[in-house]
Scaffold this motif. Sequence first.
Motif, PDB file in Angstrom:
ATOM      1  N   LYS A   1      33.547  33.644  45.034  1.00  0.00           N
ATOM      2  CA  LYS A   1      33.862  35.018  45.158  1.00  0.00           C
ATOM      3  C   LYS A   1      33.840  35.769  43.920  1.00  0.00           C
ATOM      4  N   PHE A   2      33.288  37.036  43.956  1.00  0.00           N
ATOM      5  CA  PHE A   2      33.090  37.881  42.710  1.00  0.00           C
ATOM      6  C   PHE A   2      34.540  38.608  42.593  1.00  0.00           C
ATOM      7  N   ASN A   3      34.862  38.691  41.287  1.00  0.00           N
ATOM      8  CA  ASN A   3      36.110  39.364  41.004  1.00  0.00           C
ATOM      9  C   ASN A   3      36.024  40.759  41.344  1.00  0.00           C
ATOM     10  N   ASN A   4      34.837  41.552  40.825  1.00  0.00           N
ATOM     11  CA  ASN A   4      34.890  42.877  41.164  1.00  0.00           C
ATOM     12  C   ASN A   4      33.813  43.240  42.395  1.00  0.00           C
ATOM     13  N   GLU A   5      34.094  43.371  43.280  1.00  0.00           N
ATOM     14  CA  GLU A   5      33.269  43.763  44.560  1.00  0.00           C
ATOM     15  C   GLU A   5      32.620  45.230  44.282  1.00  0.00           C
ATOM     16  N   PRO A   6      31.289  44.985  44.680  1.00  0.00           N
ATOM     17  CA  PRO A   6      30.997  46.589  44.764  1.00  0.00           C
ATOM     18  C   PRO A   6      31.586  47.694  45.489  1.00  0.00           C
ATOM     19  N   THR A   7      31.871  48.830  45.073  1.00  0.00           N
ATOM     20  CA  THR A   7      32.466  49.853  45.944  1.00  0.00           C
ATOM     21  C   THR A   7      31.217  50.735  46.432  1.00  0.00           C
TER      22      THR A   7
END
Length: 55
Positions: A32-38
């Motif tokens: 899982k990526f920590n900062n998902e793209p918004t």
Amino acid sequence: MPQLNPAPWFLILIFSWLVFLTVIPPKVLAHKFNNEPTTTNTEKSKPEPWNWPWH
């Protein structure tokens, strides 16, 4: 020269690739990526004119 006999080494090669292909991809895909793209706003903002003093 027993090292030229491909029978045991080919089986080891196939077995190791089978292990790698069954163990590693689920671990990589579960990452899982920590900062998902918004998502950004799709409507374009109207540019404002520059009011610089040209002296």
